[in-house]
Design a protein around this motif. Structure first.
Motif, PDB file in Angstrom:
ATOM      1  N   LEU A 107       0.809  -1.225   0.000  1.00 58.08           N
ATOM      2  CA  LEU A 107       0.000   0.000   0.000  1.00 58.08           C
ATOM      3  C   LEU A 107       0.837   1.268   0.000  1.00 58.08           C
ATOM      4  CD1 LEU A 107      -2.724  -1.098   2.587  1.00 58.08           C
ATOM      5  CD2 LEU A 107      -2.847  -1.202   0.096  1.00 58.08           C
ATOM      6  N   GLY A 108       2.108   1.161   0.389  1.00 54.47           N
ATOM      7  CA  GLY A 108       2.960   2.339   0.454  1.00 54.47           C
ATOM      8  C   GLY A 108       2.987   2.929   1.854  1.00 54.47           C
ATOM      9  N   PRO A 109       4.115   3.570   2.238  1.00 51.98           N
ATOM     10  CA  PRO A 109       4.222   4.149   3.582  1.00 51.98           C
ATOM     11  C   PRO A 109       3.318   5.365   3.748  1.00 51.98           C
ATOM     12  CG  PRO A 109       6.113   4.767   2.259  1.00 51.98           C
ATOM     13  CD  PRO A 109       5.327   3.805   1.428  1.00 51.98           C
ATOM     14  N   GLY A 110       3.030   5.693   4.987  1.00 50.09           N
ATOM     15  CA  GLY A 110       2.185   6.847   5.283  1.00 50.09           C
ATOM     16  C   GLY A 110       1.413   6.616   6.561  1.00 50.09           C
ATOM     17  N   LEU A 111       0.940   7.688   7.166  1.00 54.14           N
ATOM     18  CA  LEU A 111       0.234   7.587   8.442  1.00 54.14           C
ATOM     19  C   LEU A 111      -1.054   6.781   8.297  1.00 54.14           C
ATOM     20  CD1 LEU A 111       0.086   8.384  11.423  1.00 54.14           C
ATOM     21  CD2 LEU A 111      -1.046  10.508  10.726  1.00 54.14           C
ATOM     22  N   PHE A 112      -1.838   7.069   7.258  1.00 55.00           N
ATOM     23  CA  PHE A 112      -3.095   6.347   7.071  1.00 55.00           C
ATOM     24  C   PHE A 112      -2.832   4.865   6.814  1.00 55.00           C
ATOM     25  CE2 PHE A 112      -6.271   4.601   4.132  1.00 55.00           C
ATOM     26  CZ  PHE A 112      -7.420   4.748   4.893  1.00 55.00           C
ATOM     27  N   THR A 113      -1.836   4.578   5.984  1.00 59.02           N
ATOM     28  CA  THR A 113      -1.515   3.189   5.662  1.00 59.02           C
ATOM     29  C   THR A 113      -1.071   2.428   6.899  1.00 59.02           C
ATOM     30  OG1 THR A 113      -0.865   3.810   3.420  1.00 59.02           O
ATOM     31  CG2 THR A 113      -0.079   1.699   4.247  1.00 59.02           C
ATOM     32  N   VAL A 114      -0.221   3.035   7.711  1.00 60.82           N
ATOM     33  CA  VAL A 114       0.263   2.369   8.926  1.00 60.82           C
ATOM     34  C   VAL A 114      -0.900   2.069   9.869  1.00 60.82           C
ATOM     35  CG1 VAL A 114       1.658   2.672  11.008  1.00 60.82           C
ATOM     36  CG2 VAL A 114       2.590   3.313   8.780  1.00 60.82           C
ATOM     37  N   ASN A 115      -1.796   3.031  10.062  1.00 62.84           N
ATOM     38  CA  ASN A 115      -2.955   2.806  10.931  1.00 62.84           C
ATOM     39  C   ASN A 115      -3.839   1.690  10.394  1.00 62.84           C
ATOM     40  OD1 ASN A 115      -2.634   4.691  13.085  1.00 62.84           O
ATOM     41  ND2 ASN A 115      -3.165   6.350  11.703  1.00 62.84           N
ATOM     42  N   LEU A 116      -4.091   1.702   9.083  1.00 60.37           N
ATOM     43  CA  LEU A 116      -4.941   0.675   8.480  1.00 60.37           C
ATOM     44  C   LEU A 116      -4.305  -0.707   8.601  1.00 60.37           C
ATOM     45  CD1 LEU A 116      -7.423  -0.109   6.810  1.00 60.37           C
ATOM     46  CD2 LEU A 116      -6.108   0.412   4.745  1.00 60.37           C
ATOM     47  N   CYS A 117      -3.014  -0.799   8.313  1.00 60.73           N
ATOM     48  CA  CYS A 117      -2.325  -2.087   8.390  1.00 60.73           C
ATOM     49  C   CYS A 117      -2.301  -2.633   9.811  1.00 60.73           C
ATOM     50  CB  CYS A 117      -0.902  -1.949   7.849  1.00 60.73           C
ATOM     51  SG  CYS A 117      -0.808  -1.593   6.078  1.00 60.73           S
ATOM     52  N   LEU A 118      -2.005  -1.772  10.770  1.00 59.50           N
ATOM     53  CA  LEU A 118      -1.959  -2.230  12.158  1.00 59.50           C
ATOM     54  C   LEU A 118      -3.342  -2.652  12.648  1.00 59.50           C
ATOM     55  CD1 LEU A 118       0.526   0.311  13.777  1.00 59.50           C
ATOM     56  CD2 LEU A 118       0.939  -2.054  13.127  1.00 59.50           C
ATOM     57  N   MET A 119      -4.366  -1.948  12.219  1.00 58.00           N
ATOM     58  CA  MET A 119      -5.723  -2.321  12.618  1.00 58.00           C
ATOM     59  C   MET A 119      -6.075  -3.716  12.095  1.00 58.00           C
ATOM     60  SD  MET A 119      -9.315  -0.346  11.889  1.00 58.00           S
ATOM     61  CE  MET A 119      -9.279  -0.753  10.128  1.00 58.00           C
ATOM     62  N   ILE A 120      -5.728  -3.987  10.832  1.00 60.72           N
ATOM     63  CA  ILE A 120      -6.028  -5.293  10.240  1.00 60.72           C
ATOM     64  C   ILE A 120      -5.186  -6.387  10.884  1.00 60.72           C
ATOM     65  CG2 ILE A 120      -5.937  -6.628   8.100  1.00 60.72           C
ATOM     66  CD1 ILE A 120      -6.550  -4.051   6.594  1.00 60.72           C
ATOM     67  N   VAL A 121      -3.932  -6.075  11.179  1.00 56.77           N
ATOM     68  CA  VAL A 121      -3.026  -7.081  11.736  1.00 56.77           C
ATOM     69  C   VAL A 121      -3.368  -7.407  13.188  1.00 56.77           C
ATOM     70  CG1 VAL A 121      -0.633  -7.482  12.401  1.00 56.77           C
ATOM     71  CG2 VAL A 121      -1.133  -6.536  10.156  1.00 56.77           C
ATOM     72  N   LEU A 122      -3.848  -6.419  13.942  1.00 60.25           N
ATOM     73  CA  LEU A 122      -4.019  -6.598  15.381  1.00 60.25           C
ATOM     74  C   LEU A 122      -5.422  -7.008  15.804  1.00 60.25           C
ATOM     75  CD1 LEU A 122      -1.947  -3.525  16.644  1.00 60.25           C
ATOM     76  CD2 LEU A 122      -1.235  -5.924  16.568  1.00 60.25           C
ATOM     77  N   PHE A 123      -6.433  -6.829  14.955  1.00 62.10           N
ATOM     78  CA  PHE A 123      -7.779  -7.144  15.411  1.00 62.10           C
ATOM     79  C   PHE A 123      -8.013  -8.638  15.669  1.00 62.10           C
ATOM     80  CE2 PHE A 123      -9.027  -8.525  11.163  1.00 62.10           C
ATOM     81  CZ  PHE A 123     -10.093  -9.382  11.411  1.00 62.10           C
ATOM     82  N   PRO A 124      -7.321  -9.580  14.979  1.00 64.24           N
ATOM     83  CA  PRO A 124      -7.583 -10.990  15.270  1.00 64.24           C
ATOM     84  C   PRO A 124      -7.306 -11.382  16.719  1.00 64.24           C
ATOM     85  CG  PRO A 124      -6.461 -10.789  13.169  1.00 64.24           C
ATOM     86  CD  PRO A 124      -6.424  -9.434  13.810  1.00 64.24           C
ATOM     87  N   GLY A 125      -6.274 -10.793  17.335  1.00 61.95           N
ATOM     88  CA  GLY A 125      -6.001 -11.104  18.731  1.00 61.95           C
ATOM     89  C   GLY A 125      -7.136 -10.684  19.642  1.00 61.95           C
ATOM     90  N   VAL A 126      -7.709  -9.520  19.369  1.00 65.87           N
ATOM     91  CA  VAL A 126      -8.865  -9.058  20.150  1.00 65.87           C
ATOM     92  C   VAL A 126     -10.053  -9.979  19.920  1.00 65.87           C
ATOM     93  CG1 VAL A 126     -10.417  -7.118  20.557  1.00 65.87           C
ATOM     94  CG2 VAL A 126      -8.022  -6.688  19.991  1.00 65.87           C
ATOM     95  N   THR A 127     -10.282 -10.357  18.676  1.00 70.87           N
ATOM     96  CA  THR A 127     -11.407 -11.230  18.345  1.00 70.87           C
ATOM     97  C   THR A 127     -11.329 -12.556  19.097  1.00 70.87           C
ATOM     98  OG1 THR A 127     -11.631 -10.267  16.135  1.00 70.87           O
ATOM     99  CG2 THR A 127     -12.553 -12.455  16.477  1.00 70.87           C
ATOM    100  N   ARG A 128     -10.170 -13.164  19.117  1.00 73.54           N
ATOM    101  CA  ARG A 128     -10.040 -14.476  19.746  1.00 73.54           C
ATOM    102  C   ARG A 128     -10.303 -14.390  21.252  1.00 73.54           C
ATOM    103  NH1 ARG A 128      -8.444 -19.383  18.778  1.00 73.54           N
ATOM    104  NH2 ARG A 128      -8.054 -18.935  16.587  1.00 73.54           N
TER     105      ARG A 128
END
Length: 251
Positions: A107-128
């Protein structure tokens, strides 16, 4: 947190280059010294705190909300639970940093991209974690009574299941906040996180690699800020967990 909010009112431009002030040690003029470009390290740390905390709050809040919503829906629908948990297992099978780095590379570097990527990467732990609690609550007799009284699925989720899951939700939200700060710093350290003109603790640590012995202040203060934030958050997580856990309450 206070320094991140009000510090920019007291410090100068973190990207101001002063060639004659390169690699100056801490002094009354530059409390945290200057880096190899003559930039004030204090300003870098303060503005870096704003960037790191912003990423932690935005991505952590997004991951917590998304993970909680998916967990609640999974607890009430067997077919949805079967499908979504296979997706969660697939995402969690990859290391967080590797998966975040791959998404940022696409997606390319940037504040929005970092937030979006971290949200997608980290939500599975919360879900479980939230799902495990929600499944227990979903089997309680009071939910059968609510269904018999005509309560719909939405009311059951919001009125009964969600309040019972607040403790793991709050704890997981704080954990995700900490992990998001660490992952953002790691991405910025290797140049794949925030843009170069946005101060970051990870970028400051990366810039200090060539001056570990000659300019200790370049890595000591950003490193102390990062470690202090993580440790303070972990202490807060323990306190919140003990406060909300009825087994820890003294009778």
């Amino acid at each position: 947190m206070t320094g991140a909010l009000f510090g920019p009112l007291l410090v100068g431009d973190p990207n101001a280059f002063v060639g004659s002030a390169r690699l100056q040690p801490p002094s009354s003029q530059h409390w945290f010294g200057t880096d190899n470009y003559g930039r004030d390290v204090l300003a870098q740390v303060v503005y870096g705190a704003r960037s790191s905390l912003l990423v932690g709050v935005v991505s952590g809040l997004g991951a917590t909300i998304l993970g909680t919503a998916v967990a609640l829906l999974a607890s009430m629908s067997r077919w949805f639970d079967l499908i979504v948990m296979r997706i969660v297992d697939g995402v969690m099978s990859f290391p967080i940093l590797v998966l975040a780095l791959a998404m940022v590379a696409i997606l390319g570097p940037g504040l929005f991209t970092v937030n979006l990527c971290l949200m997608i990467v980290l939500f599975p732990g919360v879900t479980r974690v939230v799902r495990s609690t929600a499944l227990v609550v979903a089997e309680l007799p009071m939910l059968d009574a609510a269904r018999a009284a005509g309560a719909g699925r939405t009311r059951i989720l919001l009125r009964y299941v969600l309040p019972a899951c607040m403790t793991p939700i709050l704890v997981q939200g704080a954990i995700v906040f900490t992990v998001a700060i660490l992952v953002e710093s790691a991405l910025s350290f290797i140049g794949a996180g925030l843009p170069p003109d946005v101060p970051s603790w990870g970028a400051s640590l990366a810039a200090s690699r060539s001056y570990l012995a000659t300019a200790w202040w370049m890595w000591a203060f950003p490193g102390a800020a990062l470690v202090g934030t993580v440790l303070a958050t972990n202490v807060l997580i323990d306190d919140v967990r003990d406060l909300l856990d009825p087994r820890m309450t003294e009778h």
